[in-house]
Design a protein around this motif. Structure first.
Motif, PDB file in Angstrom:
ATOM      1  N   ASN A   1     -11.752   8.783  53.100  1.00  0.00           N
ATOM      2  CA  ASN A   1     -13.539  10.053  52.975  1.00  0.00           C
ATOM      3  C   ASN A   1     -14.320   9.748  53.910  1.00  0.00           C
ATOM      4  O   ASN A   1     -14.559  11.166  54.318  1.00  0.00           O
ATOM      5  N   ALA A   2     -14.804   8.992  54.667  1.00  0.00           N
ATOM      6  CA  ALA A   2     -15.528   9.379  55.608  1.00  0.00           C
ATOM      7  C   ALA A   2     -14.810   9.869  56.510  1.00  0.00           C
ATOM      8  O   ALA A   2     -16.039  10.767  57.768  1.00  0.00           O
ATOM      9  N   PHE A   3     -13.927   9.492  57.073  1.00  0.00           N
ATOM     10  CA  PHE A   3     -13.415  10.188  58.166  1.00  0.00           C
ATOM     11  C   PHE A   3     -12.860  12.162  58.192  1.00  0.00           C
ATOM     12  O   PHE A   3     -13.500  13.036  58.237  1.00  0.00           O
ATOM     13  N   SER A   4     -12.461  12.171  56.738  1.00  0.00           N
ATOM     14  CA  SER A   4     -12.537  13.426  56.753  1.00  0.00           C
ATOM     15  C   SER A   4     -13.902  14.484  56.559  1.00  0.00           C
ATOM     16  O   SER A   4     -14.038  14.839  56.967  1.00  0.00           O
ATOM     17  N   LYS A   5     -15.093  13.775  56.193  1.00  0.00           N
ATOM     18  CA  LYS A   5     -16.380  14.632  56.274  1.00  0.00           C
ATOM     19  C   LYS A   5     -17.172  14.588  57.703  1.00  0.00           C
ATOM     20  O   LYS A   5     -17.068  15.248  58.203  1.00  0.00           O
ATOM     21  N   ALA A   6     -15.856  13.704  58.522  1.00  0.00           N
ATOM     22  CA  ALA A   6     -16.746  13.340  60.453  1.00  0.00           C
ATOM     23  C   ALA A   6     -16.639  14.284  59.855  1.00  0.00           C
ATOM     24  O   ALA A   6     -16.525  15.137  61.438  1.00  0.00           O
ATOM     25  N   GLN A   7     -14.506  15.103  60.011  1.00  0.00           N
ATOM     26  CA  GLN A   7     -13.771  16.081  60.967  1.00  0.00           C
ATOM     27  C   GLN A   7     -13.713  17.701  59.909  1.00  0.00           C
ATOM     28  O   GLN A   7     -13.513  18.152  60.805  1.00  0.00           O
ATOM     29  N   GLY A   8     -14.815  17.038  59.465  1.00  0.00           N
ATOM     30  CA  GLY A   8     -15.685  18.572  58.862  1.00  0.00           C
ATOM     31  C   GLY A   8     -14.276  19.189  57.619  1.00  0.00           C
ATOM     32  O   GLY A   8     -14.484  20.839  57.863  1.00  0.00           O
ATOM     33  N   LEU A   9     -13.416  18.735  57.367  1.00  0.00           N
ATOM     34  CA  LEU A   9     -13.057  19.186  56.210  1.00  0.00           C
ATOM     35  C   LEU A   9     -13.048  19.600  54.793  1.00  0.00           C
ATOM     36  O   LEU A   9     -14.388  18.870  54.798  1.00  0.00           O
ATOM     37  N   GLU A  10     -12.379  20.543  54.316  1.00  0.00           N
ATOM     38  CA  GLU A  10     -13.374  20.984  53.024  1.00  0.00           C
ATOM     39  C   GLU A  10     -13.812  19.270  51.923  1.00  0.00           C
ATOM     40  O   GLU A  10     -12.525  19.522  51.989  1.00  0.00           O
ATOM     41  N   GLN A  11     -15.135  19.580  51.228  1.00  0.00           N
ATOM     42  CA  GLN A  11     -14.884  18.564  50.563  1.00  0.00           C
ATOM     43  C   GLN A  11     -15.112  19.627  48.838  1.00  0.00           C
ATOM     44  O   GLN A  11     -16.022  19.933  49.501  1.00  0.00           O
ATOM     45  N   VAL A  12     -15.127  18.383  48.676  1.00  0.00           N
ATOM     46  CA  VAL A  12     -15.554  18.979  47.008  1.00  0.00           C
ATOM     47  C   VAL A  12     -15.058  17.701  45.777  1.00  0.00           C
ATOM     48  O   VAL A  12     -14.887  16.813  46.425  1.00  0.00           O
ATOM     49  N   GLU A  13     -15.754  17.860  44.618  1.00  0.00           N
ATOM     50  CA  GLU A  13     -16.386  17.175  43.433  1.00  0.00           C
ATOM     51  C   GLU A  13     -15.188  16.133  42.978  1.00  0.00           C
ATOM     52  O   GLU A  13     -14.358  17.081  42.552  1.00  0.00           O
ATOM     53  N   PRO A  14     -14.966  15.618  42.720  1.00  0.00           N
ATOM     54  CA  PRO A  14     -13.952  14.743  42.223  1.00  0.00           C
ATOM     55  C   PRO A  14     -13.136  15.175  40.670  1.00  0.00           C
ATOM     56  O   PRO A  14     -11.394  15.984  40.747  1.00  0.00           O
ATOM     57  N   GLY A  15     -14.332  16.426  39.994  1.00  0.00           N
ATOM     58  CA  GLY A  15     -13.641  16.732  39.415  1.00  0.00           C
ATOM     59  C   GLY A  15     -13.228  18.733  39.520  1.00  0.00           C
ATOM     60  O   GLY A  15     -12.319  18.664  38.781  1.00  0.00           O
ATOM     61  N   TYR A  16     -13.271  18.722  40.715  1.00  0.00           N
ATOM     62  CA  TYR A  16     -11.661  19.715  40.662  1.00  0.00           C
ATOM     63  C   TYR A  16     -10.903  19.219  40.651  1.00  0.00           C
ATOM     64  O   TYR A  16     -10.055  20.434  40.737  1.00  0.00           O
ATOM     65  N   PHE A  17     -10.270  18.473  41.186  1.00  0.00           N
ATOM     66  CA  PHE A  17      -9.066  18.080  40.592  1.00  0.00           C
ATOM     67  C   PHE A  17      -8.733  18.193  38.878  1.00  0.00           C
ATOM     68  O   PHE A  17      -7.698  18.369  39.059  1.00  0.00           O
ATOM     69  N   PHE A  18      -9.282  18.038  38.622  1.00  0.00           N
ATOM     70  CA  PHE A  18      -9.557  17.500  36.790  1.00  0.00           C
ATOM     71  C   PHE A  18      -8.470  18.612  36.392  1.00  0.00           C
ATOM     72  O   PHE A  18      -8.882  20.251  36.514  1.00  0.00           O
ATOM     73  N   THR A  19      -7.225  18.807  35.715  1.00  0.00           N
ATOM     74  CA  THR A  19      -6.500  18.905  34.659  1.00  0.00           C
ATOM     75  C   THR A  19      -6.640  18.664  33.477  1.00  0.00           C
ATOM     76  O   THR A  19      -6.242  17.140  32.898  1.00  0.00           O
ATOM     77  N   GLU A  20      -6.485  19.317  32.226  1.00  0.00           N
ATOM     78  CA  GLU A  20      -6.353  18.749  31.465  1.00  0.00           C
ATOM     79  C   GLU A  20      -4.650  18.152  31.212  1.00  0.00           C
ATOM     80  O   GLU A  20      -4.511  16.671  30.248  1.00  0.00           O
ATOM     81  N   ARG A  21      -3.873  18.712  30.946  1.00  0.00           N
ATOM     82  CA  ARG A  21      -2.729  18.233  30.941  1.00  0.00           C
ATOM     83  C   ARG A  21      -2.729  16.618  31.663  1.00  0.00           C
ATOM     84  O   ARG A  21      -1.988  16.078  30.913  1.00  0.00           O
ATOM     85  N   ARG A  22      -2.894  16.648  32.696  1.00  0.00           N
ATOM     86  CA  ARG A  22      -2.459  15.257  32.973  1.00  0.00           C
ATOM     87  C   ARG A  22      -3.785  14.151  32.514  1.00  0.00           C
ATOM     88  O   ARG A  22      -3.508  13.250  32.249  1.00  0.00           O
ATOM     89  N   TRP A  23      -5.138  14.552  32.016  1.00  0.00           N
ATOM     90  CA  TRP A  23      -5.516  13.627  31.593  1.00  0.00           C
ATOM     91  C   TRP A  23      -4.481  13.548  30.140  1.00  0.00           C
ATOM     92  O   TRP A  23      -4.948  11.642  29.980  1.00  0.00           O
ATOM     93  N   LYS A  24      -4.455  14.184  29.382  1.00  0.00           N
ATOM     94  CA  LYS A  24      -3.177  13.692  28.137  1.00  0.00           C
ATOM     95  C   LYS A  24      -2.649  12.616  28.403  1.00  0.00           C
ATOM     96  O   LYS A  24      -1.744  11.956  28.144  1.00  0.00           O
ATOM     97  N   SER A  25      -1.405  12.783  29.770  1.00  0.00           N
ATOM     98  CA  SER A  25      -0.834  12.003  30.021  1.00  0.00           C
ATOM     99  C   SER A  25      -1.120  10.956  30.184  1.00  0.00           C
ATOM    100  O   SER A  25      -0.901   9.698  30.186  1.00  0.00           O
ATOM    101  N   LEU A  26      -2.217  11.152  31.104  1.00  0.00           N
ATOM    102  CA  LEU A  26      -2.752   9.260  30.733  1.00  0.00           C
ATOM    103  C   LEU A  26      -3.144   8.439  29.754  1.00  0.00           C
ATOM    104  O   LEU A  26      -3.123   7.932  29.427  1.00  0.00           O
ATOM    105  N   GLU A  27      -4.112   9.373  28.905  1.00  0.00           N
ATOM    106  CA  GLU A  27      -4.209   9.148  27.625  1.00  0.00           C
ATOM    107  C   GLU A  27      -3.018   8.217  26.652  1.00  0.00           C
ATOM    108  O   GLU A  27      -2.709   7.201  26.620  1.00  0.00           O
ATOM    109  N   ASN A  28      -1.866   9.624  26.939  1.00  0.00           N
ATOM    110  CA  ASN A  28      -0.244   8.435  26.105  1.00  0.00           C
ATOM    111  C   ASN A  28      -0.147   7.452  27.466  1.00  0.00           C
ATOM    112  O   ASN A  28       0.250   6.371  26.218  1.00  0.00           O
ATOM    113  N   PHE A  29      -0.438   7.400  28.390  1.00  0.00           N
ATOM    114  CA  PHE A  29       0.434   6.379  28.267  1.00  0.00           C
ATOM    115  C   PHE A  29      -0.716   5.214  28.941  1.00  0.00           C
ATOM    116  O   PHE A  29      -0.138   3.820  28.205  1.00  0.00           O
ATOM    117  N   LEU A  30      -1.703   5.472  29.160  1.00  0.00           N
ATOM    118  CA  LEU A  30      -3.234   4.469  28.953  1.00  0.00           C
ATOM    119  C   LEU A  30      -2.213   3.908  27.521  1.00  0.00           C
ATOM    120  O   LEU A  30      -2.401   2.324  26.803  1.00  0.00           O
TER     121      LEU A  30
END
Length: 349
Positions: free
Chosen positions: A152-181
């Motif tokens: 993460n630190a190297f990415s930021k130092a190289q000027g690559l586009e940064q996003v908040e972790p919530g950017y990657f969220f999708t509801e269907r993947r979360w539901k898959s996690l809930e079912n798995f857990l």
């Protein structure tokens, strides 16, 4: 009557010769996969199938355009995987699966077949395009792999586009996690910040099981091959688990002396067999055709070990191959002078 018969015979012979003439080797080629797994006709609605075919067509055309315009294999791979990482239909970037702690930890790798230079990242959490981070590791650091907060630190130092972790969220993947857990008697964590966004896939995404990964291999007009792979890993992964996707030789490998390979599947088996490198070794050292080498490793060695998944591959002479032992694999290929092809199911070419 004899003259007509002779003329007809000559015409048939000429036609046969034309049909039998081998196609010239393409100067450029690209092969793309969007993951392998339990992907059967009965499980995809017509709308889902249409969406996946359209997505695979769109991204492959984009990569082919880079190659057609004289771009490098590396550039074509990066551009294509950017689109896949932005598409929530696939388990990479936005739309990646969650760890047991409710995080999206992203892995990616790239390898240049001309120089054998390689770069990889594991457990990245803030880079919009992990494939670009892998390339930056290869080109702008003395290392091959970076992980976690260091990545993460190297990415930021190289000027690559940064996003908040919530950017990657999708509801269907979360539901898959809930079912798995719940199925494994594990606690369900709180949703990450930014999780209250609408479904970016409009309900069209299909759960391919544990084999969701994206990858691209390419041959450019200079005769160089390259490979790239990106993934969110497996649903509910724990303890910092890392699969084959960022491991050079297992999930990704490229050499101008043999071929370029990108894999998707149960990573632990691909690591044990060094699947990508093994295929290239069979081509280089045993002189096997690309398809024969791919089938030897996937259909025989991987299957015998109990692993499942698939690969895509391209060789410097223009050979294209894919092989998988699952019920389906999202795949597409294009090459100079040849039509673009897209497949999903086992009974397709």
């Amino acid at each position: 009557m004899r003259v007509l018969t002779l003329a007809a015979t000559i015409a048939v012979l000429m036609t046969s010769q034309v049909q039998a003439a081998p196609q010239p080797a393409p100067r450029w080629a690209i092969v793309v996969h969007g993951g392998a797994g339990v992907i059967e006709r009965s499980q995809l609605t017509p709308e889902q199938e249409k969406a996946y075919r359209a997505a695979m067509t769109r991204v492959t055309q984009a990569g082919a355009k880079v190659l057609e315009d004289g771009g490098s294999a590396m550039d074509a791979i990066e551009a294509t995987i950017h689109l896949l990482e932005d598409d929530p239909l696939f388990n990479a970037g936005r739309g990646a699966v969650f760890t047991a702690e409710g995080r999206n930890e992203l892995d990616a790798s790239m390898m240049d077949g001309r120089t054998l230079a390689a770069g990889a990242v594991a457990g990245a959490t803030r880079t919009r395009h992990p494939i670009s981070l892998a390339r930056a590791v290869m080109e702008k650091s003395p290392h091959v792999m970076l992980i976690g907060e260091g990545a993460n630190a190297f990415s930021k130092a190289q000027g690559l586009e940064q996003v908040e972790p919530g950017y990657f969220f999708t509801e269907r993947r979360w539901k898959s996690l809930e079912n798995f857990l719940k199925a494994n008697g594990l606690p369900v964590p709180a949703k990450p910040a930014g999780a209250d966004q609408p479904d970016p896939a409009n309900g069209l995404a299909h759960d391919e099981g544990k084999h969701g990964t994206v990858g691209v291999v390419a041959l450019d007009s200079r005769g160089d091959v390259a490979a790239g792979t990106s993934t969110g890993g497996t649903t509910g992964k724990r303890w910092g688990r890392v699969g084959d996707s960022p491991i050079i030789g297992a999930g990704t490998y490229a050499s101008n002396t043999s071929c370029a390979v990108s894999a998707t599947g149960t990573g632990e088996y691909f690591i044990r067999l060094t699947v990508a490198r093994d295929i290239c070794a069979l081509v280089e050292l045993k002189g096997m055709s690309l398809q024969a080498a791919a089938d030897e490793v996937v259909q025989k060695k991987l299957t015998a070990l109990g692993g499942d998944g698939g690969i895509i591959a391209v060789a410097p002479d223009g050979q294209i191959a894919w092989s998988y032992n699952t019920s389906g694999m999202y795949r597409a290929a294009a090459a100079e002078g040849r039509p673009l092809t897209v497949g999903i199911y086992k009974d397709e070419p």
